[in-house]
Design a protein around this motif. Structure first.
Motif, PDB file in Angstrom:
ATOM      1  N   PHE A   1       0.846  -1.197   0.000  1.00  0.00           N
ATOM      2  CA  PHE A   1       0.000   0.000   0.000  1.00  0.00           C
ATOM      3  C   PHE A   1       0.882   1.247   0.000  1.00  0.00           C
ATOM      4  O   PHE A   1       0.596   2.209  -0.709  1.00  0.00           O
ATOM      5  CB  PHE A   1      -0.947  -0.002   1.220  1.00  0.00           C
ATOM      6  N   GLU A   2       1.959   1.207   0.752  1.00  0.00           N
ATOM      7  CA  GLU A   2       2.897   2.338   0.787  1.00  0.00           C
ATOM      8  C   GLU A   2       3.479   2.598  -0.599  1.00  0.00           C
ATOM      9  O   GLU A   2       3.616   3.745  -1.027  1.00  0.00           O
ATOM     10  CB  GLU A   2       4.018   2.072   1.794  1.00  0.00           C
ATOM     11  N   GLY A   3       3.827   1.517  -1.304  1.00  0.00           N
ATOM     12  CA  GLY A   3       4.339   1.663  -2.673  1.00  0.00           C
ATOM     13  C   GLY A   3       3.329   2.322  -3.579  1.00  0.00           C
ATOM     14  O   GLY A   3       3.664   3.195  -4.377  1.00  0.00           O
ATOM     15  N   LEU A   4       2.052   1.919  -3.457  1.00  0.00           N
ATOM     16  CA  LEU A   4       0.988   2.544  -4.245  1.00  0.00           C
ATOM     17  C   LEU A   4       0.868   4.023  -3.896  1.00  0.00           C
ATOM     18  O   LEU A   4       0.763   4.873  -4.778  1.00  0.00           O
ATOM     19  CB  LEU A   4      -0.348   1.834  -3.979  1.00  0.00           C
ATOM     20  N   CYS A   5       0.915   4.318  -2.597  1.00  0.00           N
ATOM     21  CA  CYS A   5       0.761   5.703  -2.134  1.00  0.00           C
ATOM     22  C   CYS A   5       1.864   6.619  -2.648  1.00  0.00           C
ATOM     23  O   CYS A   5       1.643   7.821  -2.810  1.00  0.00           O
ATOM     24  CB  CYS A   5       0.735   5.749  -0.610  1.00  0.00           C
ATOM     25  N   ASN A   6       3.032   6.075  -2.932  1.00  0.00           N
ATOM     26  CA  ASN A   6       4.167   6.880  -3.374  1.00  0.00           C
ATOM     27  C   ASN A   6       4.192   7.162  -4.873  1.00  0.00           C
ATOM     28  O   ASN A   6       5.098   7.842  -5.366  1.00  0.00           O
ATOM     29  CB  ASN A   6       5.480   6.224  -2.946  1.00  0.00           C
ATOM     30  N   ILE A   7       3.229   6.664  -5.605  1.00  0.00           N
ATOM     31  CA  ILE A   7       3.172   6.909  -7.049  1.00  0.00           C
ATOM     32  C   ILE A   7       2.715   8.347  -7.292  1.00  0.00           C
ATOM     33  O   ILE A   7       1.690   8.777  -6.762  1.00  0.00           O
ATOM     34  CB  ILE A   7       2.241   5.901  -7.748  1.00  0.00           C
ATOM     35  N   PRO A   8       3.484   9.116  -8.088  1.00  0.00           N
ATOM     36  CA  PRO A   8       3.089  10.505  -8.367  1.00  0.00           C
ATOM     37  C   PRO A   8       1.789  10.574  -9.171  1.00  0.00           C
ATOM     38  O   PRO A   8       1.523   9.709  -9.997  1.00  0.00           O
ATOM     39  CB  PRO A   8       4.255  11.066  -9.179  1.00  0.00           C
ATOM     40  N   LEU A   9       1.014  11.613  -8.889  1.00  0.00           N
ATOM     41  CA  LEU A   9      -0.272  11.773  -9.553  1.00  0.00           C
ATOM     42  C   LEU A   9      -0.604  13.250  -9.673  1.00  0.00           C
ATOM     43  O   LEU A   9      -0.575  13.980  -8.692  1.00  0.00           O
ATOM     44  CB  LEU A   9      -1.362  11.063  -8.724  1.00  0.00           C
ATOM     45  N   CYS A  10      -0.880  13.700 -10.895  1.00  0.00           N
ATOM     46  CA  CYS A  10      -1.320  15.085 -11.123  1.00  0.00           C
ATOM     47  C   CYS A  10      -2.836  15.096 -11.066  1.00  0.00           C
ATOM     48  O   CYS A  10      -3.497  14.333 -11.767  1.00  0.00           O
ATOM     49  CB  CYS A  10      -0.857  15.577 -12.490  1.00  0.00           C
ATOM     50  N   ILE A  11      -3.361  15.957 -10.230  1.00  0.00           N
ATOM     51  CA  ILE A  11      -4.801  16.009 -10.026  1.00  0.00           C
ATOM     52  C   ILE A  11      -5.353  17.375 -10.429  1.00  0.00           C
ATOM     53  O   ILE A  11      -4.999  18.379  -9.823  1.00  0.00           O
ATOM     54  CB  ILE A  11      -5.149  15.750  -8.542  1.00  0.00           C
ATOM     55  N   PRO A  12      -6.234  17.392 -11.445  1.00  0.00           N
ATOM     56  CA  PRO A  12      -6.927  18.651 -11.759  1.00  0.00           C
ATOM     57  C   PRO A  12      -8.064  18.864 -10.754  1.00  0.00           C
ATOM     58  O   PRO A  12      -8.286  18.036  -9.870  1.00  0.00           O
ATOM     59  CB  PRO A  12      -7.469  18.397 -13.168  1.00  0.00           C
ATOM     60  N   THR A  13      -8.810  19.922 -10.909  1.00  0.00           N
ATOM     61  CA  THR A  13      -9.944  20.186 -10.017  1.00  0.00           C
ATOM     62  C   THR A  13     -10.956  19.045 -10.121  1.00  0.00           C
ATOM     63  O   THR A  13     -10.987  18.312 -11.127  1.00  0.00           O
ATOM     64  CB  THR A  13     -10.649  21.503 -10.394  1.00  0.00           C
ATOM     65  N   VAL A  14     -11.804  18.916  -9.119  1.00  0.00           N
ATOM     66  CA  VAL A  14     -12.816  17.854  -9.113  1.00  0.00           C
ATOM     67  C   VAL A  14     -13.724  17.979 -10.338  1.00  0.00           C
ATOM     68  O   VAL A  14     -14.087  16.975 -10.954  1.00  0.00           O
ATOM     69  CB  VAL A  14     -13.632  17.876  -7.801  1.00  0.00           C
ATOM     70  N   GLU A  15     -14.053  19.208 -10.720  1.00  0.00           N
ATOM     71  CA  GLU A  15     -14.918  19.413 -11.889  1.00  0.00           C
ATOM     72  C   GLU A  15     -14.259  18.872 -13.153  1.00  0.00           C
ATOM     73  O   GLU A  15     -14.908  18.204 -13.960  1.00  0.00           O
ATOM     74  CB  GLU A  15     -15.251  20.905 -12.067  1.00  0.00           C
ATOM     75  N   VAL A  16     -12.975  19.153 -13.328  1.00  0.00           N
ATOM     76  CA  VAL A  16     -12.254  18.662 -14.510  1.00  0.00           C
ATOM     77  C   VAL A  16     -12.124  17.136 -14.454  1.00  0.00           C
ATOM     78  O   VAL A  16     -12.282  16.454 -15.464  1.00  0.00           O
ATOM     79  CB  VAL A  16     -10.864  19.346 -14.642  1.00  0.00           C
TER      80      VAL A  16
END
Length: 185
Positions: free
Chosen positions: A132-147
């Motif tokens: 789970f820690e490995g999954l949590c460390n994956i980078p992720l770009c998040i736009p606004t909730v609407e987008v």
């Protein structure tokens, strides 16, 4: 303005509620091609679940689960076909927080980038697993909730259109076989 780097772990929380009273009987598995399915479908004519399912984890609609030893082949999914069910205690279960639309994360999990990031984080020599820690460390770009919602809806619409086209192609192929068969009787 510099873009800050976020990670999946900033947007999800692990769940591990157990089926203590064995009230939930819907035993599920995560298939790398079909997502959540009833375990009886994946393992035909075999009962794989333990007689005692009190230690199994409860998953609810829009929760995610993955098999740490099979995530490298795509065994991660969001529960959409059932209101709830239970999965083996070996599965890692989680849900998105309010600032992440589940469909957005669902599509991210199907991307080549996600699979490349998984490969960097697998641990073990014989059977490689993702924690789970490995999954949590994956980078992720998040736009606004609407987008995120717009992207999710567009991708869902495209997936439905692709399925319709595949179904139509199958019907045409069946018609072709029938007609060829009728020609040569």
């Amino acid at each position: 303005m510099a873009k800050s780097i976020s990670h999946i772990g900033d947007f999800i929380e692990q769940t591990s509620k157990r089926n203590k009273d064995s009230a939930i009987l819907n035993v599920l598995s995560v298939s790398n091609s079909q997502g959540f399915i009833q375990q009886s479908e994946q393992f035909e004519n075999r009962i794989v679940a333990s007689d005692d399912t009190s230690n199994y984890k409860i998953v609810a609609r829009n929760d995610f689960a993955f098999n740490p030893a099979r995530i490298n082949v795509g065994s991660i999914a969001r529960l959409t076909t059932f209101e709830r069910g239970i999965v083996s205690p070996m599965y890692i279960c989680f849900r998105t927080k309010n600032n992440l639309f589940p469909e957005y994360l669902d599509y991210f999990f199907e991307s080549k980038r996600f699979f490349a990031e998984i490969q960097k984080r697998l641990e073990g020599s014989v059977r490689q697993c993702l924690s789970f820690e490995g999954l949590c460390n994956i980078p992720l770009c998040i736009p606004t909730v609407e987008v995120q919602q717009q992207i999710g809806k567009r991708l869902s619409t495209l997936a439905k259109e692709i399925k319709l086209e595949i179904d139509f192609l199958e019907l045409l192929q069946r018609q072709k076989r029938f007609l060829l068969h009728q020609m040569f009787i």
